[in-house]
Write a protein that holds these residues in place. Structure first.
Motif, PDB file in Angstrom:
ATOM      1  N   GLY A 190       0.795  -1.217   0.000  1.00 41.82           N
ATOM      2  CA  GLY A 190       0.000   0.000   0.000  1.00 41.82           C
ATOM      3  C   GLY A 190       0.829   1.268   0.000  1.00 41.82           C
ATOM      4  O   GLY A 190       2.014   1.271  -0.363  1.00 41.82           O
ATOM      5  N   LYS A 191       0.218   2.355   0.457  1.00 39.99           N
ATOM      6  CA  LYS A 191       0.858   3.673   0.402  1.00 39.99           C
ATOM      7  C   LYS A 191       1.554   4.079   1.696  1.00 39.99           C
ATOM      8  O   LYS A 191       2.248   5.092   1.740  1.00 39.99           O
ATOM      9  CB  LYS A 191      -0.192   4.733   0.031  1.00 39.99           C
ATOM     10  N   LYS A 192       1.354   3.308   2.744  1.00 41.08           N
ATOM     11  CA  LYS A 192       1.954   3.660   4.031  1.00 41.08           C
ATOM     12  C   LYS A 192       3.025   2.650   4.408  1.00 41.08           C
ATOM     13  O   LYS A 192       2.806   1.451   4.370  1.00 41.08           O
ATOM     14  CB  LYS A 192       0.873   3.705   5.118  1.00 41.08           C
ATOM     15  N   PHE A 193       4.182   3.164   4.784  1.00 46.01           N
ATOM     16  CA  PHE A 193       5.276   2.274   5.178  1.00 46.01           C
ATOM     17  C   PHE A 193       4.942   1.573   6.488  1.00 46.01           C
ATOM     18  O   PHE A 193       4.413   2.172   7.422  1.00 46.01           O
ATOM     19  CB  PHE A 193       6.574   3.074   5.348  1.00 46.01           C
ATOM     20  N   ASP A 194       5.237   0.284   6.546  1.00 45.19           N
ATOM     21  CA  ASP A 194       4.989  -0.517   7.742  1.00 45.19           C
ATOM     22  C   ASP A 194       6.214  -1.384   7.997  1.00 45.19           C
ATOM     23  O   ASP A 194       6.495  -2.317   7.240  1.00 45.19           O
ATOM     24  CB  ASP A 194       3.747  -1.395   7.554  1.00 45.19           C
ATOM     25  N   PRO A 195       6.992  -1.102   9.041  1.00 43.78           N
ATOM     26  CA  PRO A 195       8.236  -1.846   9.291  1.00 43.78           C
ATOM     27  C   PRO A 195       8.023  -3.312   9.640  1.00 43.78           C
ATOM     28  O   PRO A 195       8.979  -4.088   9.648  1.00 43.78           O
ATOM     29  CB  PRO A 195       8.863  -1.086  10.467  1.00 43.78           C
ATOM     30  N   LEU A 196       6.787  -3.696   9.936  1.00 43.13           N
ATOM     31  CA  LEU A 196       6.518  -5.084  10.313  1.00 43.13           C
ATOM     32  C   LEU A 196       6.200  -5.966   9.103  1.00 43.13           C
ATOM     33  O   LEU A 196       6.015  -7.173   9.254  1.00 43.13           O
ATOM     34  CB  LEU A 196       5.355  -5.148  11.306  1.00 43.13           C
ATOM     35  N   ARG A 197       6.161  -5.374   7.918  1.00 41.13           N
ATOM     36  CA  ARG A 197       5.797  -6.123   6.720  1.00 41.13           C
ATOM     37  C   ARG A 197       6.992  -6.545   5.874  1.00 41.13           C
ATOM     38  O   ARG A 197       6.821  -7.145   4.815  1.00 41.13           O
ATOM     39  CB  ARG A 197       4.830  -5.305   5.865  1.00 41.13           C
ATOM     40  N   ALA A 198       8.190  -6.212   6.334  1.00 42.95           N
ATOM     41  CA  ALA A 198       9.388  -6.562   5.562  1.00 42.95           C
ATOM     42  C   ALA A 198      10.595  -6.614   6.481  1.00 42.95           C
ATOM     43  O   ALA A 198      10.614  -5.990   7.546  1.00 42.95           O
ATOM     44  CB  ALA A 198       9.616  -5.542   4.447  1.00 42.95           C
ATOM     45  N   ASN A 199      11.606  -7.349   6.077  1.00 47.87           N
ATOM     46  CA  ASN A 199      12.836  -7.477   6.863  1.00 47.87           C
ATOM     47  C   ASN A 199      13.809  -6.380   6.445  1.00 47.87           C
ATOM     48  O   ASN A 199      14.583  -6.541   5.501  1.00 47.87           O
ATOM     49  CB  ASN A 199      13.461  -8.855   6.639  1.00 47.87           C
ATOM     50  N   LEU A 200      13.742  -5.262   7.180  1.00 47.55           N
ATOM     51  CA  LEU A 200      14.602  -4.121   6.885  1.00 47.55           C
ATOM     52  C   LEU A 200      15.504  -3.821   8.086  1.00 47.55           C
ATOM     53  O   LEU A 200      15.652  -4.665   8.974  1.00 47.55           O
ATOM     54  CB  LEU A 200      13.729  -2.913   6.522  1.00 47.55           C
ATOM     55  N   HIS A 201      16.091  -2.647   8.115  1.00 55.40           N
ATOM     56  CA  HIS A 201      17.047  -2.300   9.159  1.00 55.40           C
ATOM     57  C   HIS A 201      16.416  -2.389  10.550  1.00 55.40           C
ATOM     58  O   HIS A 201      15.285  -1.979  10.765  1.00 55.40           O
ATOM     59  CB  HIS A 201      17.572  -0.884   8.919  1.00 55.40           C
ATOM     60  N   GLY A 202      17.188  -2.952  11.495  1.00 57.41           N
ATOM     61  CA  GLY A 202      16.717  -3.098  12.867  1.00 57.41           C
ATOM     62  C   GLY A 202      16.072  -4.452  13.091  1.00 57.41           C
ATOM     63  O   GLY A 202      15.868  -5.232  12.167  1.00 57.41           O
ATOM     64  N   ASP A 203      15.747  -4.713  14.354  1.00 55.66           N
ATOM     65  CA  ASP A 203      15.145  -6.002  14.708  1.00 55.66           C
ATOM     66  C   ASP A 203      13.672  -5.866  15.093  1.00 55.66           C
ATOM     67  O   ASP A 203      13.074  -6.778  15.643  1.00 55.66           O
ATOM     68  CB  ASP A 203      15.921  -6.671  15.847  1.00 55.66           C
ATOM     69  N   GLN A 204      13.063  -4.716  14.761  1.00 57.53           N
ATOM     70  CA  GLN A 204      11.646  -4.515  15.048  1.00 57.53           C
ATOM     71  C   GLN A 204      10.789  -5.519  14.287  1.00 57.53           C
ATOM     72  O   GLN A 204       9.722  -5.922  14.747  1.00 57.53           O
ATOM     73  CB  GLN A 204      11.232  -3.088  14.671  1.00 57.53           C
ATOM     74  N   ASP A 205      11.284  -5.949  13.133  1.00 57.59           N
ATOM     75  CA  ASP A 205      10.528  -6.890  12.305  1.00 57.59           C
ATOM     76  C   ASP A 205      10.729  -8.334  12.733  1.00 57.59           C
ATOM     77  O   ASP A 205      10.156  -9.251  12.143  1.00 57.59           O
ATOM     78  CB  ASP A 205      10.934  -6.741  10.835  1.00 57.59           C
ATOM     79  N   GLY A 206      11.539  -8.552  13.769  1.00 50.95           N
ATOM     80  CA  GLY A 206      11.732  -9.910  14.278  1.00 50.95           C
ATOM     81  C   GLY A 206      13.019 -10.579  13.856  1.00 50.95           C
ATOM     82  O   GLY A 206      13.358 -11.653  14.369  1.00 50.95           O
ATOM     83  N   PHE A 207      13.766  -9.985  12.909  1.00 51.12           N
ATOM     84  CA  PHE A 207      15.016 -10.576  12.434  1.00 51.12           C
ATOM     85  C   PHE A 207      16.099  -9.507  12.373  1.00 51.12           C
ATOM     86  O   PHE A 207      16.000  -8.563  11.589  1.00 51.12           O
ATOM     87  CB  PHE A 207      14.838 -11.193  11.040  1.00 51.12           C
ATOM     88  N   PRO A 208      17.143  -9.629  13.186  1.00 52.78           N
ATOM     89  CA  PRO A 208      18.228  -8.642  13.141  1.00 52.78           C
ATOM     90  C   PRO A 208      19.045  -8.747  11.870  1.00 52.78           C
ATOM     91  O   PRO A 208      19.666  -7.774  11.436  1.00 52.78           O
ATOM     92  CB  PRO A 208      19.067  -8.978  14.374  1.00 52.78           C
ATOM     93  N   VAL A 209      19.085  -9.932  11.245  1.00 55.56           N
ATOM     94  CA  VAL A 209      19.791 -10.108   9.969  1.00 55.56           C
ATOM     95  C   VAL A 209      18.813 -10.738   8.966  1.00 55.56           C
ATOM     96  O   VAL A 209      17.634 -10.443   8.987  1.00 55.56           O
ATOM     97  CB  VAL A 209      21.073 -10.954  10.135  1.00 55.56           C
TER      98      VAL A 209
END
Length: 299
Positions: A190-209
């Motif tokens: 969609g149009k709004k960024f959501d850090p929980l929908r992809a493995n990006l920088h940081g461990d907020q998404d559940g994976f540090p690497v």
């Protein structure tokens, strides 16, 4: 007088004899009606039983419309999603800019025929069939992760893998169409960024690497393709500077384009319009590969 009384008596006897027959006839006439009333519920029940026998087939046909049109590619056993023909409208590619929307104000329409694309990045397990000597442990602190995407893949090896598998690298237009469909949304979801929908920088998404391929189904786009944003960068077969790449007098290395960002990327660089201009020999741990194949004339 006696004859008259006798006649009346005979007539009354006859009437008394015929009246039971008439009642009996009325009862008989009512029996079919009762039987008919009993049969009416049974007729729908037979119809409903037939409906039940047919309905699963009808339902399955309806469900097929909502199922992803996928195939299993024989060579590397990858699931590929069908992306139907579409069009994309962007500004003219400008190598001095890093996003497709920047640069020349003239709009360019890309018409893309249908193709299949790998539903996830190529995994380590798949890549090792192509290169048995490949070792992921240096990227994973000496751990193994067969389901994780292949990492540290340069452009040449990404291209070689796809050709080995009977596929090819996607063009940038194909990649974007697979990520977001015909929409202009900046993210697959969609149009709004959501850090929980992809493995990006940081461990907020559940994976540090890096994460196993397909770990973020909630981040899929309208085509159902997974991990188009984050996890590993994906090479596309579109030069960073198309004009320079076509020149025979070029002296410098022609940079290639990578899309989608990796697990160290932020929102800006993982934006679907962002173009990462990279040396094709780059073997960064956050670079992987995803392949496509044309529908027409493909095996």
């Amino acid at each position: 007088m006696k004859i008259t009384l006798a006649s009346i008596l005979i007539l009354s006897i006859l009437l008394s004899c015929t009246s039971p027959h008439k009642k009996s006839d009325k009862r008989v006439s009512k029996i079919p009606r009762k039987e008919h009333v009993k049969q009416e519920p049974s007729t729908p029940s037979k119809t409903s039983s037939k409906t039940k026998a047919v309905s699963p087939q009808g339902l399955s046909r309806k469900k097929e419309k909502f199922l992803l049109p996928t195939i299993l590619h024989k060579k590397d056993r990858s699931t590929m999603v069908l992306v139907q023909p579409g069009s994309l409208q962007f500004g003219t590619l400008n190598p001095s800019k890093r996003t497709l929307k920047e640069g020349n104000t003239k709009r360019r329409i890309w018409m893309i025929p249908d193709f299949y694309i790998d539903r996830t990045e190529i995994t380590i397990e798949q890549y090792k069939r192509f290169d048995p000597e490949y070792d992921e442990k240096p990227f994973l602190e000496k751990r193994e992760c067969p389901a994780c995407p292949a990492m540290g893949i340069d452009f040449e090896n990404a291209d070689r893998y796809c050709q080995w598998a009977g596929k090819r690298l996607p063009t940038e237009a194909e990649w974007v169409l697979a990520a977001r469909g015909n929409s202009d949304q900046p993210w697959p979801w969609g149009k709004k960024f959501d850090p929980l929908r992809a493995n990006l920088h940081g461990d907020q998404d559940g994976f540090p690497v890096v994460a196993p391929a397909g770990s973020y189904p909630q981040g899929a786009g309208p085509k159902g393709v997974l991990d188009m944003v984050g996890n590993v960068w994906e090479w596309v077969d579109t030069p960073a500077d198309p004009v320079k790449s076509s020149s025979k007098k070029r002296n410098a290395v022609v940079k290639r384009t990578a899309k989608g960002g990796g697990w160290t990327s932020g929102p800006k660089t993982s934006h679907l319009s962002y173009r990462n201009h990279v040396d094709p020999a780059n073997r960064n741990p956050t670079f992987g590969v995803r392949c496509v194949k044309s529908v027409r004339g493909s095996s």
